[in-house]
Design a protein around this motif. Structure first.
Motif, PDB file in Angstrom:
ATOM      1  N   UNK A 298       0.814  -1.212   0.000  1.00 53.94           N
ATOM      2  CA  UNK A 298       0.000   0.000   0.000  1.00 53.94           C
ATOM      3  C   UNK A 298       0.851   1.268   0.000  1.00 53.94           C
ATOM      4  N   UNK A 299       2.156   1.124   0.259  1.00 55.24           N
ATOM      5  CA  UNK A 299       3.034   2.297   0.321  1.00 55.24           C
ATOM      6  C   UNK A 299       3.917   2.422  -0.921  1.00 55.24           C
ATOM      7  N   UNK A 300       3.529   1.782  -2.017  1.00 58.42           N
ATOM      8  CA  UNK A 300       4.337   1.841  -3.232  1.00 58.42           C
ATOM      9  C   UNK A 300       4.537   3.288  -3.693  1.00 58.42           C
ATOM     10  N   UNK A 301       5.755   3.633  -4.139  1.00 58.89           N
ATOM     11  CA  UNK A 301       5.954   4.954  -4.749  1.00 58.89           C
ATOM     12  C   UNK A 301       5.048   5.127  -5.967  1.00 58.89           C
ATOM     13  N   UNK A 302       4.735   6.369  -6.271  1.00 62.94           N
ATOM     14  CA  UNK A 302       3.836   6.665  -7.387  1.00 62.94           C
ATOM     15  C   UNK A 302       4.370   6.094  -8.695  1.00 62.94           C
ATOM     16  N   UNK A 303       5.675   6.185  -8.902  1.00 59.91           N
ATOM     17  CA  UNK A 303       6.280   5.652 -10.127  1.00 59.91           C
ATOM     18  C   UNK A 303       6.019   4.157 -10.247  1.00 59.91           C
ATOM     19  N   UNK A 304       6.103   3.486  -9.139  1.00 57.19           N
ATOM     20  CA  UNK A 304       5.901   2.037  -9.121  1.00 57.19           C
ATOM     21  C   UNK A 304       4.453   1.691  -9.482  1.00 57.19           C
ATOM     22  N   UNK A 305       3.512   2.478  -8.987  1.00 55.06           N
ATOM     23  CA  UNK A 305       2.101   2.227  -9.299  1.00 55.06           C
ATOM     24  C   UNK A 305       1.839   2.386 -10.793  1.00 55.06           C
ATOM     25  N   UNK A 306       2.428   3.420 -11.394  1.00 56.87           N
ATOM     26  CA  UNK A 306       2.221   3.651 -12.818  1.00 56.87           C
ATOM     27  C   UNK A 306       2.845   2.533 -13.652  1.00 56.87           C
ATOM     28  N   UNK A 307       4.047   2.130 -13.255  1.00 53.56           N
ATOM     29  CA  UNK A 307       4.710   1.037 -13.967  1.00 53.56           C
ATOM     30  C   UNK A 307       3.988  -0.290 -13.773  1.00 53.56           C
ATOM     31  N   UNK A 308       3.351  -0.457 -12.623  1.00 56.60           N
ATOM     32  CA  UNK A 308       2.612  -1.695 -12.354  1.00 56.60           C
ATOM     33  C   UNK A 308       1.509  -1.897 -13.392  1.00 56.60           C
ATOM     34  N   UNK A 309       0.827  -0.826 -13.783  1.00 58.10           N
ATOM     35  CA  UNK A 309      -0.229  -0.940 -14.785  1.00 58.10           C
ATOM     36  C   UNK A 309       0.351  -1.362 -16.137  1.00 58.10           C
ATOM     37  N   UNK A 310       1.519  -0.803 -16.473  1.00 58.39           N
ATOM     38  CA  UNK A 310       2.192  -1.183 -17.717  1.00 58.39           C
ATOM     39  C   UNK A 310       2.526  -2.673 -17.695  1.00 58.39           C
ATOM     40  N   UNK A 311       3.095  -3.132 -16.573  1.00 55.26           N
ATOM     41  CA  UNK A 311       3.467  -4.536 -16.457  1.00 55.26           C
ATOM     42  C   UNK A 311       2.238  -5.437 -16.508  1.00 55.26           C
ATOM     43  N   UNK A 312       1.145  -4.984 -15.912  1.00 50.60           N
ATOM     44  CA  UNK A 312      -0.081  -5.790 -15.914  1.00 50.60           C
ATOM     45  C   UNK A 312      -0.489  -6.142 -17.342  1.00 50.60           C
ATOM     46  N   UNK A 313      -0.626  -5.149 -18.202  1.00 54.40           N
ATOM     47  CA  UNK A 313      -1.054  -5.414 -19.573  1.00 54.40           C
ATOM     48  C   UNK A 313       0.014  -6.175 -20.361  1.00 54.40           C
ATOM     49  N   UNK A 314       1.284  -5.884 -20.102  1.00 57.42           N
ATOM     50  CA  UNK A 314       2.371  -6.560 -20.817  1.00 57.42           C
ATOM     51  C   UNK A 314       2.354  -8.052 -20.547  1.00 57.42           C
ATOM     52  N   UNK A 315       2.208  -8.417 -19.276  1.00 55.13           N
ATOM     53  CA  UNK A 315       2.302  -9.824 -18.907  1.00 55.13           C
ATOM     54  C   UNK A 315       1.015 -10.585 -19.193  1.00 55.13           C
ATOM     55  N   UNK A 316      -0.111  -9.926 -19.260  1.00 48.51           N
ATOM     56  CA  UNK A 316      -1.324 -10.587 -19.734  1.00 48.51           C
ATOM     57  C   UNK A 316      -1.107 -11.053 -21.179  1.00 48.51           C
ATOM     58  N   UNK A 317      -0.510 -10.182 -21.988  1.00 54.53           N
ATOM     59  CA  UNK A 317      -0.230 -10.534 -23.384  1.00 54.53           C
ATOM     60  C   UNK A 317       0.754 -11.690 -23.473  1.00 54.53           C
ATOM     61  N   UNK A 318       1.808 -11.631 -22.682  1.00 55.26           N
ATOM     62  CA  UNK A 318       2.821 -12.694 -22.724  1.00 55.26           C
ATOM     63  C   UNK A 318       2.239 -14.038 -22.306  1.00 55.26           C
ATOM     64  N   UNK A 319       1.396 -14.028 -21.260  1.00 59.03           N
ATOM     65  CA  UNK A 319       0.836 -15.286 -20.777  1.00 59.03           C
ATOM     66  C   UNK A 319      -0.097 -15.890 -21.822  1.00 59.03           C
ATOM     67  N   UNK A 320      -0.881 -15.059 -22.501  1.00 59.91           N
ATOM     68  CA  UNK A 320      -1.732 -15.550 -23.585  1.00 59.91           C
ATOM     69  C   UNK A 320      -0.882 -16.214 -24.664  1.00 59.91           C
ATOM     70  N   UNK A 321       0.248 -15.615 -24.982  1.00 56.07           N
ATOM     71  CA  UNK A 321       1.130 -16.182 -26.000  1.00 56.07           C
ATOM     72  C   UNK A 321       1.718 -17.512 -25.546  1.00 56.07           C
ATOM     73  N   UNK A 322       2.234 -17.555 -24.312  1.00 57.31           N
ATOM     74  CA  UNK A 322       2.876 -18.781 -23.833  1.00 57.31           C
ATOM     75  C   UNK A 322       1.899 -19.942 -23.752  1.00 57.31           C
ATOM     76  N   UNK A 323       0.679 -19.678 -23.310  1.00 58.59           N
ATOM     77  CA  UNK A 323      -0.295 -20.760 -23.162  1.00 58.59           C
ATOM     78  C   UNK A 323      -0.759 -21.287 -24.510  1.00 58.59           C
ATOM     79  N   UNK A 324      -1.024 -20.394 -25.456  1.00 57.75           N
ATOM     80  CA  UNK A 324      -1.799 -20.795 -26.620  1.00 57.75           C
ATOM     81  C   UNK A 324      -1.031 -20.859 -27.935  1.00 57.75           C
ATOM     82  N   UNK A 325       0.234 -20.460 -27.984  1.00 59.44           N
ATOM     83  CA  UNK A 325       0.927 -20.466 -29.277  1.00 59.44           C
ATOM     84  C   UNK A 325       1.053 -21.873 -29.844  1.00 59.44           C
ATOM     85  N   UNK A 326       1.397 -22.849 -29.002  1.00 57.04           N
ATOM     86  CA  UNK A 326       1.530 -24.216 -29.512  1.00 57.04           C
ATOM     87  C   UNK A 326       0.216 -24.691 -30.122  1.00 57.04           C
ATOM     88  N   UNK A 327      -0.883 -24.519 -29.396  1.00 58.16           N
ATOM     89  CA  UNK A 327      -2.185 -24.950 -29.912  1.00 58.16           C
ATOM     90  C   UNK A 327      -2.594 -24.137 -31.139  1.00 58.16           C
TER      91      UNK A 327
END
Length: 503
Positions: A298-327
């Motif tokens: 709850x005490x994350x610096x503001x920069x960290x909070x903003x970057x967290x949102x970037x990482x959230x969308x980035x890793x959702x995309x990566x996980x979709x790729x890792x799970x489903x590319x083979x299929x």
């Protein structure tokens, strides 16, 4: 007089980051082959995202805990290096066991163990760069990590294909793992242990007293972490508990996809954690590790909070790729979902080559990205690289010849290298030295949370909206990369963040 941390030589940085070669070797073997192993052992397509939940859940639990305890550790092996070593030993053993899984439940168990151990080794590596390098060298340190990640993943992803070229059997009877996959995992266990062992033996760490002196010399006053009142913890518990309870009831009453329970149970767990911390605060008990991690969340610096949102969308995309590319590739480009067929195994091996390709391109990108940063800055560089990743995933849907899918991997490689370096370079400079590990662990939660969400909703989205066709997971990932690129534009420049903290 104490000044900034001394600059390290290129080879000192090289030695400090070399262990990432082995960690990514194991990680890439897992990403390229685990869906294949699960399908071979009889997993239905709907079940695969749930089986992949091992990574997110273990990361959610392990990373902040390891970060917190590594901040407090100091002994003969240093601060971070004991975690490198012990995690590598357990991961190596899991790599040997995984391709010999006789049953699906055993393979899923090995994935849990492997992911937990990889996280124990990997999380402190990020903090080590912040510990050992002055701010001017931190982007270089993370770029060198990205280079080793790329190199290790290239070889690991290609291994089954390479072994097949040398006559190792790439086919097996129904329910059995091909020799190409088994031998690749054995080789990965050796590489992981030797690479991490090299970093453990060839790297030294600053003591907590030295780090405190370096931080004091920076003359940047950081706002103290504010204590959260017990009442706020308890109110937060109620605020998260109610939607979790209602959501679970709706899923049960309407007979919705069982994967959605992952999301509702995660919300419930977070609510219970807040209630636990609130009760401890109300009783005036001394803080334990859970208290500290939750308070720091709850005490994350503001920069960290903003970057967290970037990482959230980035890793959702990566996980979709890792799970489903083979299929996706085997069903669309090779025309089969029969895991015992030659066409399926040829396609699965080509996916390994594609994953090797994007990691190879990421190693090249790791050398180009510092030049991009010098020319246009970190924020715009990362946005552009994320858009390249979006283009790469989207192109998989329109390319017919599987050989040309390697072109798609160029954009994904640039996005991957950027994700592994630039957010951490932006973050490390604004974190206090005595909490570098725990904040890096908390930051990595925003790699884990989107994976949990993906495991919860991707299967349902594909079944309800796209007739259960895995190729459309690539489109979902492309959109998510685009949202990450837009979110990056809200992140402050490093100097703006430091100035804000000093006021």
């Amino acid at each position: 007089m104490v000044t900034d941390k001394p600059k390290l030589s290129f080879w000192q940085i090289w030695n400090m980051c070399f262990g990432f070669l082995g960690i990514q070797f194991a990680f890439a073997l897992q990403n390229a082959n685990v869906s294949r192993i699960f399908q071979t052992l009889g997993a239905d397509m709907d079940l695969i995202p749930i089986l992949w939940i091992a990574g997110p859940v273990t990361g959610l639990i392990v990373q902040p805990i390891v970060g917190h305890f590594s901040d407090k550790t100091w002994g003969k092996m240093g601060r971070r290096r004991p975690y490198f070593l012990y995690g590598a030993i357990v991961t190596s053993l899991a790599l040997i066991a995984m391709p010999n899984s006789p049953y699906l439940w055993f393979a899923a168990s090995m994935l849990w163990i492997m992911d937990a151990a990889i996280n124990v080794s990997m999380q402190p590596f990020r903090a080590l760069v912040g510990d050992n390098l002055p701010k001017s060298q931190q982007p270089t340190g993370f770029a060198v990590q990205s280079f080793f990640i790329g190199v290790g993943a290239v070889v690991a992803s290609m291994l089954p294909w390479i072994l097949a070229q040398y006559g190792v059997s790439n086919e097996a009877e129904a329910g059995a793992i091909p020799d190409t996959v088994r031998y690749a995992f054995y080789f990965g266990a050796v590489v992981l242990f030797l690479a991490v062992g090299w970093t453990v033996l060839r790297t030294r760490e600053y003591s907590p007293e030295q780090l405190a002196a370096f931080e004091a010399a920076e003359k940047v006053e950081r706002a103290p972490i504010q204590e959260r009142a017990p009442e706020l913890w308890l109110k937060g518990a109620v605020a998260w508990f109610l939607p979790a309870l209602v959501g679970t009831g709706v899923i049960w009453a309407l007979g919705l996809d069982k994967q959605l329970y992952i999301l509702s149970i995660s919300l419930l767990a977070f609510a219970l954690l807040q209630a636990y911390v609130g009760q401890r605060r109300k009783a005036g008990k001394s803080h334990n590790g859970t208290d500290v991690v939750m308070a720091d969340l709850y005490a994350m610096p503001d920069q960290m909070k903003r970057l967290a949102l970037v990482q959230f969308f980035s890793w959702f995309a990566l996980f979709a790729m890792w799970i489903y590319t083979t299929a996706a590739v085997t069903s669309v480009h090779y025309g089969t979902m029969d895991t015992s067929s030659a066409a399926y195994n040829e396609g699965a091996n080509w996916v390994g080559m594609l994953f090797a390709g994007y990691n190879g391109f990421s190693a090249i990108a790791a050398m180009i990205i510092p030049m991009m940063v010098s020319a246009i800055g970190i924020r715009f560089s990362h946005s552009i690289n994320l858009l390249l990743g979006a283009a790469g995933l989207a192109s998989i849907m329109v390319i017919d010849d599987p050989a040309w899918l390697m072109l798609s991997m160029v954009g994904i490689g640039f996005a991957w290298a950027s994700i592994l370096s630039l957010p951490y370079a932006l973050l490390a400079g604004v974190l206090p030295a005595n909490k570098m590990g725990v904040f890096m662990g908390i930051f990595n939660l925003f790699l884990v949370i989107p994976q949990l969400l993906a495991a919860s909703v991707l299967g349902m989205l594909l079944r309800v909206g796209f007739d259960n066709q895995p190729i459309y997971a690539m489109a979902i990932g492309a959109v998510s990369f685009g949202l990450a690129a837009l979110s990056m534009l809200t992140v402050k420049k490093p100097e703006d963040e430091l100035a804000a903290q000093a006021t």
